[in-house]
Motif scaffolding. Structure first.
Motif, PDB file in Angstrom:
ATOM      1  N   GLY A   9      66.596  30.865   9.014  1.00  0.00           N
ATOM      2  CA  GLY A   9      67.271  31.649  10.310  1.00  0.00           C
ATOM      3  C   GLY A   9      68.934  32.322   9.960  1.00  0.00           C
ATOM      4  N   ALA A  10      69.275  31.204   9.931  1.00  0.00           N
ATOM      5  CA  ALA A  10      71.288  31.424   9.209  1.00  0.00           C
ATOM      6  C   ALA A  10      71.355  32.915   8.037  1.00  0.00           C
ATOM      7  CB  ALA A  10      71.375  30.311   8.605  1.00  0.00           C
ATOM      8  N   THR A  11      72.375  33.729   8.500  1.00  0.00           N
ATOM      9  CA  THR A  11      72.828  34.764   7.588  1.00  0.00           C
ATOM     10  C   THR A  11      74.072  34.427   7.083  1.00  0.00           C
ATOM     11  OG1 THR A  11      73.847  35.688   9.411  1.00  0.00           O
ATOM     12  CG2 THR A  11      71.890  36.270   9.470  1.00  0.00           C
ATOM     13  N   ALA A  12      74.636  35.354   6.079  1.00  0.00           N
ATOM     14  CA  ALA A  12      75.590  34.742   5.191  1.00  0.00           C
ATOM     15  C   ALA A  12      76.850  34.830   6.240  1.00  0.00           C
ATOM     16  CB  ALA A  12      75.760  36.323   4.185  1.00  0.00           C
ATOM     17  N   LEU A  13      76.752  35.628   7.096  1.00  0.00           N
ATOM     18  CA  LEU A  13      78.087  35.331   7.974  1.00  0.00           C
ATOM     19  C   LEU A  13      78.249  33.848   8.858  1.00  0.00           C
ATOM     20  CD1 LEU A  13      79.969  37.168   9.641  1.00  0.00           C
ATOM     21  CD2 LEU A  13      79.372  37.535  11.347  1.00  0.00           C
ATOM     22  N   MET A  14      76.732  33.388   9.328  1.00  0.00           N
ATOM     23  CA  MET A  14      77.038  32.215   9.975  1.00  0.00           C
ATOM     24  C   MET A  14      77.324  31.221   8.971  1.00  0.00           C
ATOM     25  SD  MET A  14      73.782  31.963  12.051  1.00  0.00           S
ATOM     26  CE  MET A  14      72.808  33.967  12.532  1.00  0.00           C
ATOM     27  N   ASP A  15      76.684  30.900   7.488  1.00  0.00           N
ATOM     28  CA  ASP A  15      77.445  30.300   6.114  1.00  0.00           C
ATOM     29  C   ASP A  15      79.195  30.245   6.361  1.00  0.00           C
ATOM     30  OD1 ASP A  15      74.584  29.836   5.591  1.00  0.00           O
ATOM     31  OD2 ASP A  15      74.569  31.508   4.748  1.00  0.00           O
ATOM     32  N   ALA A  16      79.262  32.091   6.036  1.00  0.00           N
ATOM     33  CA  ALA A  16      80.473  31.864   6.044  1.00  0.00           C
ATOM     34  C   ALA A  16      82.044  30.982   7.298  1.00  0.00           C
ATOM     35  CB  ALA A  16      81.346  33.148   5.847  1.00  0.00           C
ATOM     36  N   ALA A  17      81.225  31.867   8.122  1.00  0.00           N
ATOM     37  CA  ALA A  17      81.863  31.007   9.911  1.00  0.00           C
ATOM     38  C   ALA A  17      81.300  29.399   9.382  1.00  0.00           C
ATOM     39  CB  ALA A  17      81.599  31.383  10.887  1.00  0.00           C
ATOM     40  N   GLU A  18      80.657  29.035   9.448  1.00  0.00           N
ATOM     41  CA  GLU A  18      80.458  27.125   9.084  1.00  0.00           C
ATOM     42  C   GLU A  18      81.601  26.294   8.088  1.00  0.00           C
ATOM     43  OE1 GLU A  18      76.828  26.189   8.933  1.00  0.00           O
ATOM     44  OE2 GLU A  18      77.371  24.185   8.225  1.00  0.00           O
ATOM     45  N   HIS A  19      81.318  27.803   6.790  1.00  0.00           N
ATOM     46  CA  HIS A  19      82.376  26.793   5.629  1.00  0.00           C
ATOM     47  C   HIS A  19      83.984  27.011   5.553  1.00  0.00           C
ATOM     48  CE1 HIS A  19      77.924  26.505   4.477  1.00  0.00           C
ATOM     49  NE2 HIS A  19      78.509  25.109   4.204  1.00  0.00           N
ATOM     50  N   GLY A  20      84.415  28.180   6.984  1.00  0.00           N
ATOM     51  CA  GLY A  20      85.170  28.022   6.894  1.00  0.00           C
ATOM     52  C   GLY A  20      86.110  29.149   5.820  1.00  0.00           C
ATOM     53  N   HIS A  21      85.710  30.626   5.096  1.00  0.00           N
ATOM     54  CA  HIS A  21      85.660  30.691   4.555  1.00  0.00           C
ATOM     55  C   HIS A  21      85.933  32.097   5.483  1.00  0.00           C
ATOM     56  CE1 HIS A  21      84.692  28.577   1.324  1.00  0.00           C
ATOM     57  NE2 HIS A  21      83.471  28.217   1.750  1.00  0.00           N
TER      58      HIS A  21
END
Length: 731
Positions: A168-180
């Motif tokens: 269910g995670a989106t690209a925005l969540m990925d960028a936020a989680e990985h600090g980009h």
């Protein structure tokens, strides 16, 4: 009938040997692609190597490997010879998805023209757009968005995984989680990403950012998400709100930022009934607790005063009383929820059960509540002063029990050991009560290991081994040797902190070398076990000789580490303390900074060949070849050419010596972020990763050359052990 000359290489070959030759060519093709050997790739394809051969456990084709290395020339060659541009690896990833990971826009465009779909995904639901967000590939994100990638697509996963809350995670969540940060800005400001989209656990991008270990820019990311309308009262796993997560991070600035939000619910609780204030008091965060109270946090949320007094936070206890907290707080009647996820069901049953107390201990001696066997009495679930506990049961007077308790009592300040609660005696048995952890290191690796990925930073191994090294070093400092260092005696708690346990074989060593050396040797074997992700059973490592083990792992850095553990020499008393400052424990970013600092030495900047530092760094004729030999030919040609332009006037170009490489690293770091050097930055991307991957043995070479010189001032300093900073949760 055709005849063959005696020298014909095909003469005498049976069909089976021809088949073996073809299989060998297939593996050679994979290797040639990985090595970037275009001529060999061409020859192998022309003589019949299978262009779509899928080698290894991951099912990587030659095309996948070529894309991973961004070798556009080899990609074209493989496609010309019939490579399937849509072939999937075993995890479902196509070359198009790999191109998203590496951020190569030209390859993304090529595969779209060959039939790839912009939103195709692997078996875990990752699209190329998501992969670009995970790795911060801004140009790839921009290109894929222009080609129609669905910005708010949630990760699709199998139904059984979805029921567990996965996906269910989106690209925005990925960028936020990985600090980009750059990717996050683009997604929000240019692509219309939904800031309040939730994954299958109900977590938004804000929750992902606050759960992330990338703390260096968490404040900026949180501010950006809030400025774009992130819900400040969203709940994550176990009902935790952003405010509670900020308190758990012990980050006063984050708490202040969240409290400034208009609709913040300061008294909201998680699924266990904890408010932000109760969490702050439990974590001994007095400044945060005072701030929360000043903003109106209720003080009837738990036994705050008792908790503060238990921690000897007397000023906080008095402050809480002045703000309405009560000494005789009685919690409301409600169902109890366990903290430990693995043993939660059994703990809940024990909690609800009436049991006569053994002092401060509640326990049921029954197989249902046993979590491990021991040589004497087993380990059981229990509650000590209401806290979930793992309870080791010994016969009263047991020598093993005496060793365990003695070692734990004398090592209470050692944050890297399993927390010791206390002991109780009952009916000729001694109960040693410890904090309850989730699993052993062996279980963790068996469950969560993703295997060793070449050319990536192994943060897990560094975290685990640093915790173990610190634990053992501090044991030695107080005069104890563990003597039983095995994966099953290393525990992972619910916060993924690593804890050393099982001290019933520990010895008060009194400065004797044999016990210390035995611990050091076991640590060397644990290093190999962890970096191999448990693929080699520890029992196998135990029966192999030290010489065999030293050669088992080709990485020179790891060889250097275990060699000094296996052969400490006369410095055995200080060897482990010194090893805490070994490059293995330095992040790639730290290594990059060190190399820059060395490159800033005046003698290196002016290339004073007779200087002390350049003489030390000069390789001996007998030394083996290294990755940085002829280093100027291994730097991206465009970058090398541009960097040499700075010296065009005096023709003092970079030379193939170590000192000039350090100067190059320093100069590049000083100028790469300047606007006129965006072209170089697009090729180098992250300098720390670039130099580590290009010259993997440079840091250990520099370290071994300079470790006993004045230039160690550039290395991270190892201070007295009791004051060592612990990177995991506080004690």
């Amino acid at each position: 009938m055709e005849t063959r000359s005696p020298k014909d290489p095909q003469e005498g070959l049976t069909p089976s040997t021809c088949k073996r030759a073809t299989v060998e060519d297939n593996h050679l093709l994979i290797k040639a692609v990985q090595n970037g050997d275009t001529e060999l790739v061409q020859r192998l394809l022309e003589r019949g190597a299978e262009v779509n051969f899928q080698g290894g456990e991951g099912g990587w084709t030659p095309l996948h490997n070529a894309v991973q290395s961004s070798r556009e020339d080899i990609v074209g060659l493989l496609l010309h010879h019939g490579a399937d541009p849509c072939r999937q690896k075993k995890n479902g990833a196509t070359p198009f998805l790999v191109a998203g990971i590496v951020g190569n826009v030209r390859l993304l465009e090529l595969f779209l023209s060959k039939g790839s779909h912009v939103d195709e995904c692997d078996f875990h639901g990752f699209t190329a757009f998501m992969e670009a967000a995970v790795y911060g590939k801004v140009e790839a994100l921009k290109f894929l968005h222009e080609k129609g990638a669905e910005v708010n697509l949630g990760r699709k996963t199998k139904e059984d995984q979805k029921r567990l809350g996965k996906g269910g995670a989106t690209a925005l969540m990925d960028a936020a989680e990985h600090g980009h940060m750059d990717a996050l800005k683009m997604l929000l400001e240019e692509m219309g990403a939904d800031v309040n989209a939730r994954d299958n656990m109900g977590r938004s991008a804000l929750i992902h950012a606050l759960l992330s270990s990338h703390d260096e820019n968490v404040e900026a990311i949180t501010r950006l998400l809030l400025d774009h309308g992130a819900d400040v009262n969203v709940r994550g796993k176990r009902g935790k709100t952003p405010l509670i997560l900020a308190v758990e991070k012990k980050h006063l600035g984050l708490v202040q930022m969240l409290l400034e939000q208009e609709h913040i619910d300061i008294n909201d609780t998680d699924s266990e009934g904890n408010t932000a204030l109760l969490t702050a008091v439990q974590l001994r965060q007095e400044k945060i607790a005072r701030l929360l109270c000043s903003k109106g946090a209720h003080t009837d949320c738990g036994n705050l005063v008792t908790i503060a007094r238990r921690h000897y936070d007397i000023s906080l206890a008095e402050f809480l009383l002045l703000n309405g907290a009560r000494e005789d707080f009685q919690p409301p009647a409600e169902d109890w929820n366990p903290q430990n996820s693995r043993w939660g069901t059994v703990l809940t049953r024990l909690h609800r059960m009436y049991r006569p107390m053994i002092g401060k201990l509640k326990i049921m001696i029954d197989e249902e509540y046993k979590i491990a066997d021991t040589s004497e009495g087993g380990i059981y679930l229990g509650f000590y002063e209401g806290r979930e506990a793992a309870v080791k049961r010994f016969c009263e007077g047991s020598e093993h029990a005496q060793r365990e308790v003695s070692c734990l009592q004398n090592s209470r300040e050692n944050c890297n050991l399993v927390t010791f609660y206390g002991t109780e005696n009952h009916k000729d048995c001694l109960y040693v009560c410890l904090a309850l952890c989730e699993r052993t290191l062996a279980e963790h690796l068996a469950r969560d290991s993703r295997g060793t990925v070449e050319n990536t930073e192994d943060e897990f191994a560094r975290h685990v081994l640093l915790s173990i090294f610190k634990a053992v070093a501090e044991l030695h400092l107080v005069g104890y040797a563990h003597q039983d260092l095995h994966p099953q005696n290393i525990l992972i708690d619910s916060k993924n902190a690593v804890r050393l346990a099982d001290f019933d074989k520990s010895i008060k060593c009194d400065g004797r070398p044999q016990e210390i050396k035995r611990d050091l040797e076991a640590l060397g074997r644990l290093v190999l076990y962890v970096v191999k992700k448990g693929d080699i059973p520890f029992e196998t490592l135990e029966v192999q000789s030290k010489e065999e083990l030293t050669e088992l792992y080709p990485d020179e850095e790891i060889q250097h580490l275990i060699r000094h553990l296996f052969y400490p020499g006369e410095k055995w008393q200080t060897q482990l303390h010194k090893m805490l400052g070994h490059p293995f424990f330095w992040s790639w970013e730290t290594r990059y900074r060190i190399l820059q600092d060395l490159g800033n030495e005046s003698d290196i900047k002016v290339r004073d060949i007779k200087s002390k530092i350049l003489q030390i760094l000069k390789p001996e004729p007998s030394e083996p070849s290294r990755s940085f030999d002829q280093w100027t030919t291994k730097i991206d040609p465009y970058v090398m050419k541009k960097m040499n332009k700075f010296y065009k006037r005096n023709c003092n170009f970079y030379q193939d010596i170590v000192g000039d490489l350090l100067k190059f690293i320093r100069n590049l770091g000083a100028h790469i972020n300047e606007g006129q050097n965006n072209d170089m930055k697009s090729k180098i991307r992250d300098p720390a990763q670039y130099f580590q991957k290009t010259f993997p043995d440079l840091m250990i070479y520099v370290y071994t050359k300079l470790q006993d010189t004045e230039y160690t001032k550039h290395f991270p300093q190892t201070h007295d052990l009791p004051r060592l900073k612990y990177d995991g949760p506080d004690c």
